[in-house]
Design a protein around this motif. Structure first.
Motif, PDB file in Angstrom:
ATOM      1  N   ASN A   1       0.841  -1.198   0.000  1.00  0.00           N
ATOM      2  CA  ASN A   1       0.000   0.000   0.000  1.00  0.00           C
ATOM      3  C   ASN A   1       0.878   1.251   0.000  1.00  0.00           C
ATOM      4  OD1 ASN A   1      -1.526   2.292   1.133  1.00  0.00           O
ATOM      5  ND2 ASN A   1      -3.178   0.816   1.262  1.00  0.00           N
ATOM      6  N   PRO A   2       0.796   2.073  -1.062  1.00  0.00           N
ATOM      7  CA  PRO A   2       1.679   3.237  -1.170  1.00  0.00           C
ATOM      8  C   PRO A   2       1.413   4.310  -0.116  1.00  0.00           C
ATOM      9  CG  PRO A   2       0.089   3.240  -2.957  1.00  0.00           C
ATOM     10  CD  PRO A   2      -0.072   1.931  -2.235  1.00  0.00           C
ATOM     11  N   TYR A   3       0.199   4.395   0.398  1.00  0.00           N
ATOM     12  CA  TYR A   3      -0.105   5.404   1.414  1.00  0.00           C
ATOM     13  C   TYR A   3       0.487   5.001   2.754  1.00  0.00           C
ATOM     14  CZ  TYR A   3      -2.803   6.937  -2.403  1.00  0.00           C
ATOM     15  OH  TYR A   3      -3.130   7.350  -3.654  1.00  0.00           O
ATOM     16  N   ALA A   4       0.446   3.730   3.056  1.00  0.00           N
ATOM     17  CA  ALA A   4       1.067   3.232   4.274  1.00  0.00           C
ATOM     18  C   ALA A   4       2.585   3.382   4.193  1.00  0.00           C
ATOM     19  CB  ALA A   4       0.670   1.778   4.500  1.00  0.00           C
ATOM     20  N   MET A   5       3.140   3.231   2.995  1.00  0.00           N
ATOM     21  CA  MET A   5       4.588   3.404   2.823  1.00  0.00           C
ATOM     22  C   MET A   5       5.023   4.805   3.228  1.00  0.00           C
ATOM     23  SD  MET A   5       5.197   1.551  -0.816  1.00  0.00           S
ATOM     24  CE  MET A   5       4.699  -0.138  -1.073  1.00  0.00           C
ATOM     25  N   VAL A   6       4.223   5.802   2.873  1.00  0.00           N
ATOM     26  CA  VAL A   6       4.536   7.175   3.261  1.00  0.00           C
ATOM     27  C   VAL A   6       4.515   7.304   4.782  1.00  0.00           C
ATOM     28  CG1 VAL A   6       3.707   9.570   3.229  1.00  0.00           C
ATOM     29  CG2 VAL A   6       3.775   8.237   1.112  1.00  0.00           C
ATOM     30  N   GLU A   7       3.514   6.710   5.421  1.00  0.00           N
ATOM     31  CA  GLU A   7       3.425   6.794   6.883  1.00  0.00           C
ATOM     32  C   GLU A   7       4.644   6.163   7.543  1.00  0.00           C
ATOM     33  OE1 GLU A   7       1.293   8.589   8.451  1.00  0.00           O
ATOM     34  OE2 GLU A   7      -0.065   8.960   6.774  1.00  0.00           O
TER      35      GLU A   7
ATOM     36  N   LYS B   1      15.026   7.532  14.284  1.00  0.00           N
ATOM     37  CA  LYS B   1      15.253   8.383  13.120  1.00  0.00           C
ATOM     38  C   LYS B   1      16.263   7.715  12.186  1.00  0.00           C
ATOM     39  CE  LYS B   1      16.365  13.016  11.553  1.00  0.00           C
ATOM     40  NZ  LYS B   1      15.276  13.124  10.601  1.00  0.00           N
ATOM     41  N   ASP B   2      15.854   7.593  10.928  1.00  0.00           N
ATOM     42  CA  ASP B   2      16.706   6.976   9.926  1.00  0.00           C
ATOM     43  C   ASP B   2      16.304   7.553   8.572  1.00  0.00           C
ATOM     44  OD1 ASP B   2      17.921   5.316   8.005  1.00  0.00           O
ATOM     45  OD2 ASP B   2      17.732   3.530   9.266  1.00  0.00           O
ATOM     46  N   THR B   3      17.016   8.582   8.163  1.00  0.00           N
ATOM     47  CA  THR B   3      16.676   9.296   6.929  1.00  0.00           C
ATOM     48  C   THR B   3      16.772   8.399   5.705  1.00  0.00           C
ATOM     49  OG1 THR B   3      17.340  11.379   7.933  1.00  0.00           O
ATOM     50  CG2 THR B   3      17.215  11.334   5.545  1.00  0.00           C
ATOM     51  N   LYS B   4      17.742   7.507   5.662  1.00  0.00           N
ATOM     52  CA  LYS B   4      17.863   6.596   4.517  1.00  0.00           C
ATOM     53  C   LYS B   4      16.656   5.679   4.419  1.00  0.00           C
ATOM     54  CE  LYS B   4      22.873   6.480   4.137  1.00  0.00           C
ATOM     55  NZ  LYS B   4      24.084   5.669   4.223  1.00  0.00           N
ATOM     56  N   GLU B   5      16.220   5.154   5.536  1.00  0.00           N
ATOM     57  CA  GLU B   5      15.049   4.273   5.550  1.00  0.00           C
ATOM     58  C   GLU B   5      13.788   5.065   5.183  1.00  0.00           C
ATOM     59  OE1 GLU B   5      13.610   0.349   5.906  1.00  0.00           O
ATOM     60  OE2 GLU B   5      15.639   1.116   5.780  1.00  0.00           O
ATOM     61  N   ALA B   6      13.691   6.294   5.678  1.00  0.00           N
ATOM     62  CA  ALA B   6      12.554   7.157   5.327  1.00  0.00           C
ATOM     63  C   ALA B   6      12.504   7.373   3.817  1.00  0.00           C
ATOM     64  CB  ALA B   6      12.671   8.492   6.056  1.00  0.00           C
ATOM     65  N   PHE B   7      13.653   7.716   3.246  1.00  0.00           N
ATOM     66  CA  PHE B   7      13.734   7.949   1.806  1.00  0.00           C
ATOM     67  C   PHE B   7      13.326   6.695   1.041  1.00  0.00           C
ATOM     68  CE2 PHE B   7      16.052   7.903  -2.218  1.00  0.00           C
ATOM     69  CZ  PHE B   7      15.633   9.095  -2.770  1.00  0.00           C
ATOM     70  N   LYS B   8      13.803   5.531   1.491  1.00  0.00           N
ATOM     71  CA  LYS B   8      13.495   4.265   0.811  1.00  0.00           C
ATOM     72  C   LYS B   8      11.984   4.040   0.737  1.00  0.00           C
ATOM     73  CE  LYS B   8      13.206   0.086   2.643  1.00  0.00           C
ATOM     74  NZ  LYS B   8      13.515  -1.091   3.425  1.00  0.00           N
ATOM     75  N   TRP B   9      11.292   4.220   1.862  1.00  0.00           N
ATOM     76  CA  TRP B   9       9.852   3.965   1.891  1.00  0.00           C
ATOM     77  C   TRP B   9       9.073   4.998   1.067  1.00  0.00           C
ATOM     78  CZ3 TRP B   9       7.471  -0.319   2.834  1.00  0.00           C
ATOM     79  CH2 TRP B   9       8.069  -1.274   3.652  1.00  0.00           C
ATOM     80  N   ILE B  10       9.456   6.254   1.193  1.00  0.00           N
ATOM     81  CA  ILE B  10       8.710   7.291   0.467  1.00  0.00           C
ATOM     82  C   ILE B  10       8.989   7.190  -1.031  1.00  0.00           C
ATOM     83  CG2 ILE B  10       8.403   9.776   0.199  1.00  0.00           C
ATOM     84  CD1 ILE B  10       8.821   9.948   3.280  1.00  0.00           C
ATOM     85  N   LYS B  11      10.209   6.868  -1.402  1.00  0.00           N
ATOM     86  CA  LYS B  11      10.529   6.668  -2.822  1.00  0.00           C
ATOM     87  C   LYS B  11       9.761   5.463  -3.380  1.00  0.00           C
ATOM     88  CE  LYS B  11      14.202   6.785  -6.165  1.00  0.00           C
ATOM     89  NZ  LYS B  11      13.306   7.278  -7.179  1.00  0.00           N
TER      90      LYS B  11
END
Length: 149
Positions: free
Chosen positions: A99-105, A119-129
């Protein structure tokens, strides 16, 4: 693929379940798909406690719409006590099912260290990308505003 697609899938499931002869309030729903459709409809009607009870009686729910909606109600505390950890548990299940909306969350949980996520900016970027790659325009805008500007 957008939120409209997920709404359409949910509405089609609801119509399928109603068309097989069950009454509109789902009082005679028996199949897992019917129970999931009933829970989604109850969330729309803001009868969250009833939807959660249905979810809890089902085993191994793989429905990204229901999981995401349960994440939303726990995140917002709408009709149920707000609980960001439970919300992210539902979002995580939904995101891992695509689910792409859950990925953003999940991405935002990593970016802002919410709900027990570190906090993990790389992991955040991975999910949002990953969400953006599925056509989620909100994820695309967020990527452009945060990481490109």
């Amino acid at each position: 693929m957008g939120k409209i697609k997920y709404e359409k899938d949910s509405n089609e499931r609801l119509q399928r379940c109603r068309s097989v002869g069950h009454d509109p309030d789902f009082s005679s729903c028996t199949s897992k798909e019917e129970k999931i459709a009933q829970a989604i409809e109850l969330i729309k009607q803001e009868k969250v406690a009833e939807a959660v009870a249905i979810y809890q009686e089902l085993e191994d729910v793989q429905d990204t719409i229901l999981l995401n909606r349960l994440g939303d109600v726990y995140a917002d505390g709408k009709g149920i006590e707000q609980d960001s950890v439970k919300a992210l548990t539902f979002y995580d299940k939904s995101a891992n099912l695509g689910n792409p909306y859950a990925m953003v969350e999940i991405g935002l949980a990593y970016e802002y260290a919410k709900g027990g996520y570190k906090k993990d900016t790389k992991e955040a970027f991975k999910w949002i990308k990953k969400s953006a790659n599925q056509g989620n325009e909100l994820a695309n805008r967020w990527l452009r505003s945060v990481w490109i500007d």
